[in-house]
Design an enzyme around this catalytic site. Structure first.
Site, PDB file in Angstrom:
ATOM      1  N   HIS A   1       0.837  -1.206   0.000  1.00  0.00           N
ATOM      2  CA  HIS A   1       0.000   0.000   0.000  1.00  0.00           C
ATOM      3  C   HIS A   1       0.875   1.260   0.000  1.00  0.00           C
ATOM      4  O   HIS A   1       0.575   2.232  -0.693  1.00  0.00           O
ATOM      5  CB  HIS A   1      -0.895   0.029   1.246  1.00  0.00           C
ATOM      6  CG  HIS A   1      -1.853  -1.121   1.361  1.00  0.00           C
ATOM      7  ND1 HIS A   1      -1.761  -2.067   2.352  1.00  0.00           N
ATOM      8  CD2 HIS A   1      -2.936  -1.468   0.618  1.00  0.00           C
ATOM      9  CE1 HIS A   1      -2.749  -2.944   2.226  1.00  0.00           C
ATOM     10  NE2 HIS A   1      -3.466  -2.620   1.173  1.00  0.00           N
TER      11      HIS A   1
ATOM     12  N   LYS B   1      -0.888  -6.449  -8.267  1.00  0.00           N
ATOM     13  CA  LYS B   1      -1.220  -7.669  -7.499  1.00  0.00           C
ATOM     14  C   LYS B   1      -2.644  -8.122  -7.818  1.00  0.00           C
ATOM     15  O   LYS B   1      -2.904  -9.312  -7.957  1.00  0.00           O
ATOM     16  CB  LYS B   1      -1.063  -7.360  -6.017  1.00  0.00           C
ATOM     17  CG  LYS B   1      -1.789  -8.288  -5.090  1.00  0.00           C
ATOM     18  CD  LYS B   1      -0.816  -9.181  -4.387  1.00  0.00           C
ATOM     19  CE  LYS B   1      -1.519 -10.245  -3.584  1.00  0.00           C
ATOM     20  NZ  LYS B   1      -2.663  -9.766  -2.825  1.00  0.00           N
TER      21      LYS B   1
HETATM   22  P1  AMP Z   1      -6.422  -3.935  -0.520  1.00  0.00           P
HETATM   23  O1  AMP Z   1      -6.276  -3.130   0.737  1.00  0.00           O
HETATM   24  O2  AMP Z   1      -5.922  -5.327  -0.403  1.00  0.00           O
HETATM   25  O3  AMP Z   1      -7.784  -3.806  -1.129  1.00  0.00           O
HETATM   26  O4  AMP Z   1      -5.442  -3.272  -1.576  1.00  0.00           O
HETATM   27  C1  AMP Z   1      -5.490  -1.902  -1.872  1.00  0.00           C
HETATM   28  C2  AMP Z   1      -4.597  -1.609  -3.044  1.00  0.00           C
HETATM   29  O5  AMP Z   1      -3.259  -2.019  -2.749  1.00  0.00           O
HETATM   30  C3  AMP Z   1      -5.014  -2.360  -4.319  1.00  0.00           C
HETATM   31  O6  AMP Z   1      -4.838  -1.498  -5.441  1.00  0.00           O
HETATM   32  C4  AMP Z   1      -4.049  -3.512  -4.347  1.00  0.00           C
HETATM   33  O7  AMP Z   1      -3.801  -4.009  -5.643  1.00  0.00           O
HETATM   34  C5  AMP Z   1      -2.807  -2.872  -3.773  1.00  0.00           C
HETATM   35  N1  AMP Z   1      -1.913  -3.888  -3.228  1.00  0.00           N
HETATM   36  C6  AMP Z   1      -2.221  -4.837  -2.313  1.00  0.00           C
HETATM   37  N2  AMP Z   1      -1.156  -5.638  -2.094  1.00  0.00           N
HETATM   38  C7  AMP Z   1      -0.162  -5.180  -2.885  1.00  0.00           C
HETATM   39  C8  AMP Z   1       1.185  -5.594  -3.121  1.00  0.00           C
HETATM   40  N3  AMP Z   1       1.739  -6.635  -2.492  1.00  0.00           N
HETATM   41  N4  AMP Z   1       1.918  -4.893  -4.012  1.00  0.00           N
HETATM   42  C9  AMP Z   1       1.371  -3.834  -4.668  1.00  0.00           C
HETATM   43  N5  AMP Z   1       0.117  -3.394  -4.483  1.00  0.00           N
HETATM   44  C10 AMP Z   1      -0.642  -4.062  -3.607  1.00  0.00           C
END
Ligand code: AMP
Length: 315
Positions: A37, A175
């Site tokens: 994030h 991801k």
């Molecule tokens: P989430 O909180 O899991 O919904 O993720 C929020 C954002 O962070 C989304 O755009 C995800 O694709 C991105 N994200 C989550 N994990 C990763 C990671 N390991 N590397 C890059 N971006 C990530």
């Protein structure tokens, strides 16, 4: 750093910033932040004057047997990470504020396909929150097939977040490759004046893609979770040796994963990187994507071939 919970206050603040000529960068998240994030925050920072990070665990993108209720959260930790990363505003709305009038039943509504609860119907009142976005063909395969209704919920909440924070750029992680393609399509089809930035995958030092859900893994499962990135490496090695037949690559990946005790394949797929349609051969840029249950925890990972570097897959 400011924390805003009210959608109306968020929208008025964003409008004021835009009228003052500021470029707003949005990073939508579900909280329990990690380095993945924060890498999105840095990309937003580079292209905007004001960075807004939203934290909202969106019930309409969870299925009935999924982890909406268990999803990890630690607002004070998130707040400290955001402050250190140079976030200007955390937008942290409540469920009631995002889905007015139906908040207590919204999770149930997601489960019964948005038809409204029996109480709504018997009372003869309008069923409250009612409008959702239809994602179209890009949502049919991969996670869309495994999680019906998921992308309908994702696009709906992202559209709401766009209207509330009025970003000039919004950053999403590679991801969640299918989500990223769907958001690019939504922005194009619905004419949102927003540039979508793709962020490479951030991994743990041993190669596991960072995820808020990694916290569910037991120590043994944590070790076995490496099979996702090992399967992607298998795909990349075969590709480097000249293999172009998708079924042969998929078979090798599946065999590797199924040899791991706690692992169970949800899907392993090779699709066109743009259309997300399955391809028999890897001639144009292809997305190798997989979802695997490690015990009860569903993890995803992916790699584009030829390797464009966005997967950050170790050698
Ligand atoms: P989430 O909180 O899991 O919904 O993720 C929020 C954002 O962070 C989304 O755009 C995800 O694709 C991105 N994200 C989550 N994990 C990763 C990671 N390991 N590397 C890059 N971006 C990530």
């Amino acid at each position: 750093m400011e924390v805003i919970a009210s959608p109306l206050e968020m929208q008025q603040t964003a409008l004021g910033l835009r009228q003052a000529g500021k470029r707003i960068g949005l990073v939508p998240t579900m909280g329990f932040l990690h380095e993945g994030h924060l890498s999105l925050v840095r990309l937003a920072r580079a292209q905007s004057d004001i960075v807004i990070l939203s934290i909202f665990v969106n019930p309409t993108q969870f299925g009935p047997n999924e982890d909406f209720k268990e999803y990890p959260h630690d607002f004070e930790r998130d707040r400290a990470l955001c402050a250190a990363a140079g976030v200007d505003i955390i937008f942290n709305p409540s469920l009631e504020a995002m889905y007015p009038a139906i908040a207590p039943s919204v999770a149930q509504r997601a489960m019964d396909g948005g038809q409204g609860t029996m109480a709504d119907k018997m009372a003869g009142r309008p069923a409250g929150y009612a409008v959702y976005l239809e994602p179209g063909d890009l949502a049919h395969g991969l996670c869309g097939a495994a999680r019906p209704g998921h992308f309908r919920g994702v696009l709906t909440v992202v559209a709401k977040l766009f209207n509330l924070t009025m970003p000039t750029v919004a950053v999403f992680g590679q991801k969640d490759a299918q989500q990223l393609r769907l958001i690019e399509q939504m922005v194009r089809d619905l004419n949102f004046p927003i540039a979508i930035v793709r962020a490479p995958i951030v991994r743990e030092s041993d190669g596991l893609a960072k995820s808020s859900r990694n916290t569910y893994l037991s120590p043994a499962e944590r070790r076995e979770s490496l099979c996702l990135m090992q399967a992607l490496k298998t795909a990349r090695n075969l590709y480097r040796k000249g293999e172009r037949a998708a079924p042969r690559i998929i078979e090798a990946m599946q065999a590797l994963i199924e040899s791991v005790a706690s692992a169970h394949v949800d899907y392993v797929a090779i699709v066109d990187a743009d259309t997300l349609e399955p391809v028999p051969r890897l001639e144009a840029p292809a997305l190798v994507a997989l979802a695997v249950y490690i015990g009860k925890t569903r993890l995803i990972d992916n790699l584009t071939l030829p390797d464009d570097g966005a997967s950050n897959l170790p050698e």
